[in-house]
Scaffold this motif. Structure first.
Motif, PDB file in Angstrom:
ATOM      1  N   VAL A 197      32.250  53.591  12.141  1.00  0.00           N
ATOM      2  CA  VAL A 197      32.580  52.733  13.287  1.00  0.00           C
ATOM      3  C   VAL A 197      32.109  51.300  13.039  1.00  0.00           C
ATOM      4  CG1 VAL A 197      32.111  52.320  15.735  1.00  0.00           C
ATOM      5  CG2 VAL A 197      32.650  54.624  14.947  1.00  0.00           C
ATOM      6  N   SER A 198      30.878  51.135  12.559  1.00  0.00           N
ATOM      7  CA  SER A 198      30.347  49.785  12.309  1.00  0.00           C
ATOM      8  C   SER A 198      31.159  49.055  11.255  1.00  0.00           C
ATOM      9  CB  SER A 198      28.884  49.864  11.876  1.00  0.00           C
ATOM     10  OG  SER A 198      28.098  50.412  12.892  1.00  0.00           O
ATOM     11  N   THR A 199      31.443  49.740  10.154  1.00  0.00           N
ATOM     12  CA  THR A 199      32.204  49.115   9.070  1.00  0.00           C
ATOM     13  C   THR A 199      33.623  48.766   9.519  1.00  0.00           C
ATOM     14  OG1 THR A 199      30.909  50.347   7.460  1.00  0.00           O
ATOM     15  CG2 THR A 199      32.990  49.404   6.696  1.00  0.00           C
ATOM     16  N   ALA A 200      34.258  49.663  10.251  1.00  0.00           N
ATOM     17  CA  ALA A 200      35.625  49.402  10.722  1.00  0.00           C
ATOM     18  C   ALA A 200      35.661  48.203  11.658  1.00  0.00           C
ATOM     19  CB  ALA A 200      36.179  50.641  11.419  1.00  0.00           C
ATOM     20  N   LEU A 201      34.696  48.116  12.571  1.00  0.00           N
ATOM     21  CA  LEU A 201      34.674  46.977  13.494  1.00  0.00           C
ATOM     22  C   LEU A 201      34.429  45.662  12.758  1.00  0.00           C
ATOM     23  CD1 LEU A 201      32.803  48.442  16.584  1.00  0.00           C
ATOM     24  CD2 LEU A 201      35.150  47.629  16.494  1.00  0.00           C
ATOM     25  N   VAL A 202      33.455  45.658  11.873  1.00  0.00           N
ATOM     26  CA  VAL A 202      33.165  44.423  11.133  1.00  0.00           C
ATOM     27  C   VAL A 202      34.364  44.026  10.277  1.00  0.00           C
ATOM     28  CG1 VAL A 202      31.732  43.410   9.317  1.00  0.00           C
ATOM     29  CG2 VAL A 202      30.663  44.697  11.158  1.00  0.00           C
ATOM     30  N   ALA A 203      34.965  44.990   9.601  1.00  0.00           N
ATOM     31  CA  ALA A 203      36.103  44.699   8.725  1.00  0.00           C
ATOM     32  C   ALA A 203      37.323  44.215   9.504  1.00  0.00           C
ATOM     33  CB  ALA A 203      36.462  45.935   7.907  1.00  0.00           C
ATOM     34  N   ALA A 204      37.532  44.735  10.707  1.00  0.00           N
ATOM     35  CA  ALA A 204      38.720  44.369  11.474  1.00  0.00           C
ATOM     36  C   ALA A 204      38.533  43.095  12.290  1.00  0.00           C
ATOM     37  CB  ALA A 204      39.108  45.517  12.405  1.00  0.00           C
TER      38      ALA A 204
ATOM     39  N   GLY B 216      28.516  50.682  16.853  1.00  0.00           N
ATOM     40  CA  GLY B 216      28.439  51.823  15.935  1.00  0.00           C
ATOM     41  C   GLY B 216      27.268  52.729  16.279  1.00  0.00           C
ATOM     42  N   ALA B 217      26.131  52.143  16.682  1.00  0.00           N
ATOM     43  CA  ALA B 217      24.967  52.933  17.080  1.00  0.00           C
ATOM     44  C   ALA B 217      25.249  53.723  18.355  1.00  0.00           C
ATOM     45  CB  ALA B 217      23.759  52.021  17.271  1.00  0.00           C
ATOM     46  N   VAL B 218      25.978  53.109  19.295  1.00  0.00           N
ATOM     47  CA  VAL B 218      26.356  53.820  20.523  1.00  0.00           C
ATOM     48  C   VAL B 218      27.295  54.983  20.181  1.00  0.00           C
ATOM     49  CG1 VAL B 218      27.627  53.602  22.695  1.00  0.00           C
ATOM     50  CG2 VAL B 218      25.983  51.846  22.027  1.00  0.00           C
ATOM     51  N   ALA B 219      28.201  54.781  19.252  1.00  0.00           N
ATOM     52  CA  ALA B 219      29.100  55.857  18.832  1.00  0.00           C
ATOM     53  C   ALA B 219      28.315  56.986  18.184  1.00  0.00           C
ATOM     54  CB  ALA B 219      30.158  55.317  17.872  1.00  0.00           C
ATOM     55  N   ALA B 220      27.306  56.646  17.382  1.00  0.00           N
ATOM     56  CA  ALA B 220      26.458  57.673  16.760  1.00  0.00           C
ATOM     57  C   ALA B 220      25.655  58.417  17.818  1.00  0.00           C
ATOM     58  CB  ALA B 220      25.534  57.033  15.730  1.00  0.00           C
ATOM     59  N   ALA B 221      25.197  57.707  18.840  1.00  0.00           N
ATOM     60  CA  ALA B 221      24.462  58.359  19.932  1.00  0.00           C
ATOM     61  C   ALA B 221      25.378  59.320  20.680  1.00  0.00           C
ATOM     62  CB  ALA B 221      23.890  57.310  20.880  1.00  0.00           C
ATOM     63  N   ALA B 222      26.638  58.917  20.871  1.00  0.00           N
ATOM     64  CA  ALA B 222      27.592  59.811  21.521  1.00  0.00           C
ATOM     65  C   ALA B 222      27.853  61.039  20.655  1.00  0.00           C
ATOM     66  CB  ALA B 222      28.887  59.071  21.802  1.00  0.00           C
ATOM     67  N   ALA B 223      27.899  60.839  19.342  1.00  0.00           N
ATOM     68  CA  ALA B 223      28.096  61.971  18.434  1.00  0.00           C
ATOM     69  C   ALA B 223      26.902  62.920  18.481  1.00  0.00           C
ATOM     70  CB  ALA B 223      28.312  61.466  17.011  1.00  0.00           C
ATOM     71  N   SER B 224      25.709  62.389  18.731  1.00  0.00           N
ATOM     72  CA  SER B 224      24.527  63.259  18.818  1.00  0.00           C
ATOM     73  C   SER B 224      24.601  64.169  20.035  1.00  0.00           C
ATOM     74  CB  SER B 224      23.241  62.435  18.849  1.00  0.00           C
ATOM     75  OG  SER B 224      23.090  61.803  20.108  1.00  0.00           O
ATOM     76  N   GLY B 225      25.332  63.779  21.040  1.00  0.00           N
ATOM     77  CA  GLY B 225      25.527  64.647  22.202  1.00  0.00           C
ATOM     78  C   GLY B 225      26.469  65.800  21.908  1.00  0.00           C
TER      79      GLY B 225
ATOM     80  N   VAL C  79      23.791  64.130   9.497  1.00  0.00           N
ATOM     81  CA  VAL C  79      24.768  63.597   8.546  1.00  0.00           C
ATOM     82  C   VAL C  79      26.006  63.091   9.289  1.00  0.00           C
ATOM     83  CG1 VAL C  79      26.283  64.178   6.605  1.00  0.00           C
ATOM     84  CG2 VAL C  79      23.945  65.052   6.672  1.00  0.00           C
ATOM     85  N   ILE C  80      26.494  63.880  10.244  1.00  0.00           N
ATOM     86  CA  ILE C  80      27.676  63.472  11.011  1.00  0.00           C
ATOM     87  C   ILE C  80      27.371  62.216  11.828  1.00  0.00           C
ATOM     88  CG2 ILE C  80      29.222  64.126  12.900  1.00  0.00           C
ATOM     89  CD1 ILE C  80      29.174  66.968  11.803  1.00  0.00           C
ATOM     90  N   GLN C  81      26.179  62.142  12.412  1.00  0.00           N
ATOM     91  CA  GLN C  81      25.797  60.972  13.204  1.00  0.00           C
ATOM     92  C   GLN C  81      25.750  59.712  12.342  1.00  0.00           C
ATOM     93  OE1 GLN C  81      22.171  61.865  15.331  1.00  0.00           O
ATOM     94  NE2 GLN C  81      22.917  63.930  15.814  1.00  0.00           N
ATOM     95  N   VAL C  82      25.186  59.833  11.146  1.00  0.00           N
ATOM     96  CA  VAL C  82      25.112  58.684  10.235  1.00  0.00           C
ATOM     97  C   VAL C  82      26.506  58.276   9.775  1.00  0.00           C
ATOM     98  CG1 VAL C  82      24.297  57.928   7.951  1.00  0.00           C
ATOM     99  CG2 VAL C  82      22.756  59.180   9.482  1.00  0.00           C
ATOM    100  N   VAL C  83      27.357  59.255   9.500  1.00  0.00           N
ATOM    101  CA  VAL C  83      28.725  58.951   9.070  1.00  0.00           C
ATOM    102  C   VAL C  83      29.488  58.248  10.197  1.00  0.00           C
ATOM    103  CG1 VAL C  83      30.943  59.998   8.439  1.00  0.00           C
ATOM    104  CG2 VAL C  83      28.842  60.745   7.317  1.00  0.00           C
ATOM    105  N   VAL C  84      29.342  58.724  11.445  1.00  0.00           N
ATOM    106  CA  VAL C  84      30.008  58.082  12.583  1.00  0.00           C
ATOM    107  C   VAL C  84      29.524  56.642  12.716  1.00  0.00           C
ATOM    108  CG1 VAL C  84      30.171  58.068  15.104  1.00  0.00           C
ATOM    109  CG2 VAL C  84      30.512  60.196  13.852  1.00  0.00           C
ATOM    110  N   PHE C  85      28.211  56.430  12.626  1.00  0.00           N
ATOM    111  CA  PHE C  85      27.650  55.072  12.701  1.00  0.00           C
ATOM    112  C   PHE C  85      28.242  54.173  11.625  1.00  0.00           C
ATOM    113  CE2 PHE C  85      24.787  51.654  13.247  1.00  0.00           C
ATOM    114  CZ  PHE C  85      24.389  51.251  11.986  1.00  0.00           C
ATOM    115  N   ALA C  86      28.248  54.661  10.393  1.00  0.00           N
ATOM    116  CA  ALA C  86      28.724  53.850   9.268  1.00  0.00           C
ATOM    117  C   ALA C  86      30.211  53.544   9.382  1.00  0.00           C
ATOM    118  CB  ALA C  86      28.417  54.566   7.952  1.00  0.00           C
TER     119      ALA C  86
END
Length: 121
Positions: free
Chosen positions: A37-44, A13-22, A28-35
């Protein structure tokens, strides 16, 4: 690699947020992407991993379930060949001790399964 798989998913999720920062400067968008992606991976992934790691002591299947069971000799069993009735099916068999012979109708115990042949004693 981490000791806890959940931390690895949060790292993704942090890597996805870093990619969003590019792509955007919006924090706000970076934090939302992190949250998300991380939540979806953990939940799935977590329930699937938990089910696959669940050990069921005492339950065995396939060939392992046949070891230790008793069988009836159908055709004379010696150190090289013979047949037994095991779990309702006819199996090729051989004796564990090459010099041991079991006559039809004898009760034997399955020691191991070697390919498609039951090794009995």
């Amino acid at each position: 690699m981490t000791a806890m798989p959940e931390l690895g998913m949060i790292a993704i999720g942090a890597v996805a947020a870093a990619a969003a920062s590019g792509v955007t400067d919006s924090l706000v968008i970076q934090v939302v992407v992190f949250a998300v992606v991380s939540t979806a991976l953990v939940a799935a992934v977590r329930p699937v991993a938990r089910r696959s790691r669940a050990e069921r002591p005492g339950l065995s299947s396939g060939v392992e379930a046949l070891k230790g069971r008793s069988a009836v000799v159908v055709e004379r069993v010696d150190g090289t060949r013979g047949q037994i009735k095991l779990a309702g099916e006819i199996w090729s068999a051989r004796s564990l001790d090459a010099g041991e012979v079991y006559e039809p109708g004898s009760q034997v115990n399955v020691v191991e399964i070697d390919g498609a042949t039951a090794v009995v004693m």
